[in-house]
Design a protein around this motif. Structure first.
Motif, mmCIF file in Angstrom:
data_model
loop_
_atom_site.group_PDB
_atom_site.id
_atom_site.type_symbol
_atom_site.label_atom_id
_atom_site.label_comp_id
_atom_site.label_asym_id
_atom_site.label_seq_id
_atom_site.Cartn_x
_atom_site.Cartn_y
_atom_site.Cartn_z
ATOM 1 N N UNK A 35 59.943 30.818 72.752
ATOM 2 C CA UNK A 35 59.978 29.713 73.608
ATOM 3 C C UNK A 35 59.234 28.599 72.851
ATOM 4 N N UNK A 36 59.639 27.419 73.622
ATOM 5 C CA UNK A 36 59.020 26.174 73.060
ATOM 6 C C UNK A 36 60.035 24.959 73.123
ATOM 7 N N UNK A 254 71.385 38.795 69.547
ATOM 8 C CA UNK A 254 70.803 37.378 69.815
ATOM 9 C C UNK A 254 71.402 36.917 70.993
ATOM 10 N N UNK A 255 70.742 36.407 71.863
ATOM 11 C CA UNK A 255 71.198 35.470 73.026
ATOM 12 C C UNK A 255 70.398 34.436 73.195
ATOM 13 N N UNK A 256 70.778 33.289 73.001
ATOM 14 C CA UNK A 256 70.272 31.833 73.181
ATOM 15 C C UNK A 256 70.360 31.567 74.687
ATOM 16 N N UNK A 257 69.416 31.181 75.172
ATOM 17 C CA UNK A 257 69.217 30.415 76.419
ATOM 18 C C UNK A 257 70.187 31.195 77.294
ATOM 19 N N UNK A 258 69.869 32.432 77.743
ATOM 20 C CA UNK A 258 70.713 33.291 78.649
ATOM 21 C C UNK A 258 70.528 32.500 80.199
ATOM 22 N N UNK A 259 69.509 31.726 80.625
ATOM 23 C CA UNK A 259 69.652 30.959 81.766
ATOM 24 C C UNK A 259 70.478 29.951 82.120
ATOM 25 N N UNK A 268 67.985 36.723 86.657
ATOM 26 C CA UNK A 268 67.462 38.315 86.963
ATOM 27 C C UNK A 268 68.614 39.167 86.623
ATOM 28 N N UNK A 269 69.662 38.932 87.205
ATOM 29 C CA UNK A 269 70.905 39.669 86.978
ATOM 30 C C UNK A 269 71.288 39.825 85.408
ATOM 31 N N UNK A 270 71.103 38.559 84.864
ATOM 32 C CA UNK A 270 71.258 38.692 83.325
ATOM 33 C C UNK A 270 70.463 39.544 82.518
ATOM 34 N N UNK A 271 69.095 39.360 83.101
ATOM 35 C CA UNK A 271 67.904 40.081 82.370
ATOM 36 C C UNK A 271 68.484 41.507 82.589
ATOM 37 N N UNK A 272 68.672 42.057 83.862
ATOM 38 C CA UNK A 272 69.228 43.546 83.995
ATOM 39 C C UNK A 272 70.126 43.943 83.053
ATOM 40 N N UNK A 289 64.023 28.489 77.852
ATOM 41 C CA UNK A 289 63.087 27.539 78.204
ATOM 42 C C UNK A 289 62.889 27.928 79.738
ATOM 43 N N UNK A 290 63.131 29.050 80.313
ATOM 44 C CA UNK A 290 63.073 29.154 81.557
ATOM 45 C C UNK A 290 61.800 30.258 81.782
ATOM 46 N N UNK A 291 60.790 29.657 82.717
ATOM 47 C CA UNK A 291 59.741 30.596 83.098
ATOM 48 C C UNK A 291 60.157 31.617 83.969
ATOM 49 N N UNK A 292 61.196 31.921 84.395
ATOM 50 C CA UNK A 292 61.654 32.943 85.033
ATOM 51 C C UNK A 292 61.781 34.087 84.223
ATOM 52 N N UNK A 293 62.347 34.148 83.066
ATOM 53 C CA UNK A 293 62.560 34.848 82.050
ATOM 54 C C UNK A 293 61.198 35.440 81.609
ATOM 55 N N UNK A 294 60.507 34.688 81.556
ATOM 56 C CA UNK A 294 58.885 35.172 81.051
ATOM 57 C C UNK A 294 58.310 35.816 82.356
ATOM 58 N N UNK A 295 58.601 35.335 83.471
ATOM 59 C CA UNK A 295 57.799 35.955 84.555
ATOM 60 C C UNK A 295 58.190 37.714 84.343
#
Length: 391
Positions: A35-36, A254-259, A268-272, A289-295
């Motif tokens: 992140x960053x 390696x997946x850049x910015x999946x969100x 959430x579906x993508x992270x699944x 850049x997504x806080x949802x990913x870190x959630x």
């Protein structure tokens, strides 16, 4: 010296004074998240990892298309990272693999062994360019100065679409995603639409089809559907339609910015699907850049440390149907690492994601929650002032 032989055991990569990176000392987990802010070196770090691991494969691809870097490191970086990147390194640049120094000059020496196999599959942030107007594009459709990882990803999608989907239907596909994942993708991204190959015009293209058989071209899709579709096809490349868990010799994704372009539920579906990659034995790196990913990452670490069960993982991500138990069980067995990249500063390990940590980089999740906290402070201040005025 390259890392190909030891990629399955790779634990740590240290990069110093390389492009915008001052110092990045990254110990990889099963899932590693970077992140960053923009232009802090996340993509550079991940592309360098790919170059170090798959040097011979990259050399072969350039040679196949008669692209010559003249055994010169500047020229190699120009055609690999992209136009203008030839001076990304300096005399002070250093790279260490599991604490062992790796001379960068060796990357420019031709390595064209036919015995080499690709170990990292890279899904770039610019993936939407790989299917402009719904048409996939081979490696040769790009300029020599375009980043290699984009060109290679686009080539893989072109091969996938032309060679592995003879029926012409991309989604839903029963032999690519487990039912629990198809349910999420259908519910959160495509709705009642199917993703198919349209061969009715002069050029084969990918379109969405309604239940009434109306065909919707690429430019009328939602932004999220345009961003997600090449990502889905990239996942298909990693998930072969057979009993083998992984494609060929691939071990990393390696997946850049999946969100990008997605509603939180679609993220959430993508992270699944990312967790499905982990369940199949891939090691995965993500930039976000997504806080949802870190959630989700924070919650998974909490569940692991506090006796969470597979039902908790399934409820969190909405996993229902066949395959859900296996994905959830695997998620609770994995190791998760998170690193914060910032301007002109060494990279910081923020893996604990502890909201109560003293370091703001950790408690603020690399700045991803900082703005919400700042807004809350402003609103509270105005509310107090209003109450004082009303009194």
């Amino acid at each position: 010296m390259t890392m190909t032989a030891a990629v399955d055991d790779l634990q740590r990569l240290t990069v110093k004074n390389f492009g915008p990176i001052v110092e990045a000392d990254v110990e990889f987990g099963d899932l590693t998240v970077l992140v960053g802010p923009q232009a802090t070196g996340k993509s550079v770090f991940l592309q360098l990892l790919k170059l170090l691991v798959d040097t011979a494969i990259i050399h072969q691809e350039f040679a196949r298309h008669e692209i010559d870097w003249r055994n010169n490191l500047n020229d190699l970086f120009e055609i690999y990272f992209g136009e203008g990147m030839s001076r990304i390194f300096s005399k002070e640049s250093q790279v260490f693999v599991d604490d062992k120094p790796l001379p960068l000059e060796g990357l420019a020496k031709p390595q064209l062994s036919s015995a080499s196999s690709e170990r990292i599959f890279y899904i770039p942030a610019q993936r939407v360019l790989s299917m402009r107007d719904g048409v996939t594009h081979p490696f040769t459709d790009y300029r020599a100065g375009d980043p290699f990882c984009l060109r290679e990803f686009s080539e893989k999608l072109h091969v996938l679409v032309q060679g592995e989907f003879v029926t012409g239907k991309f989604f839903p596909q029963t032999n690519r995603l487990k039912k629990c994942l198809r349910n999420l993708v259908e519910g959160q991204i495509y709705g009642n639409l199917s993703l198919i190959k349209d061969s009715s015009g002069y050029q084969k293209r990918i379109v969405l089809e309604t239940r009434e058989k109306a065909r919707l071209p690429y430019l009328v899709w939602s932004a999220g559907q345009r961003e997600f579709t090449p990502l889905l096809l990239g996942f298909y490349w990693l998930l072969p339609p057979s009993k083998t868990p992984r494609r060929q010799a691939l071990r990393w994704a390696i997946v850049e910015e999946p969100e990008m372009g997605l509603h939180p539920n679609a993220i959430s579906a993508t992270l699944a699907i990312v967790l499905e990659l982990l369940a199949r034995g891939y090691r995965v790196c993500i930039s976000t850049h997504s806080p949802h990913v870190l959630d989700v990452i924070w919650a998974l670490r909490f569940l692991i440390e506090h006796g969470g069960r597979r039902e908790d993982v399934k409820d969190m991500l909405g996993l229902k149907g066949s395959g859900a138990d296996k994905i959830a069980n695997a998620a609770l067995q994995k190791n998760y690492r998170t690193y914060f990249f910032s301007h002109h500063q060494p990279v910081i390990d923020i893996s604990s994601l502890d909201p109560g940590a003293e370091k703001p980089e950790i408690s603020g999740w690399g700045g991803l929650t900082g703005f919400s906290g700042h807004v809350g402070e402003i609103v509270a201040r105005v509310a107090r002032r209003w109450e004082e005025h009303a009194a």
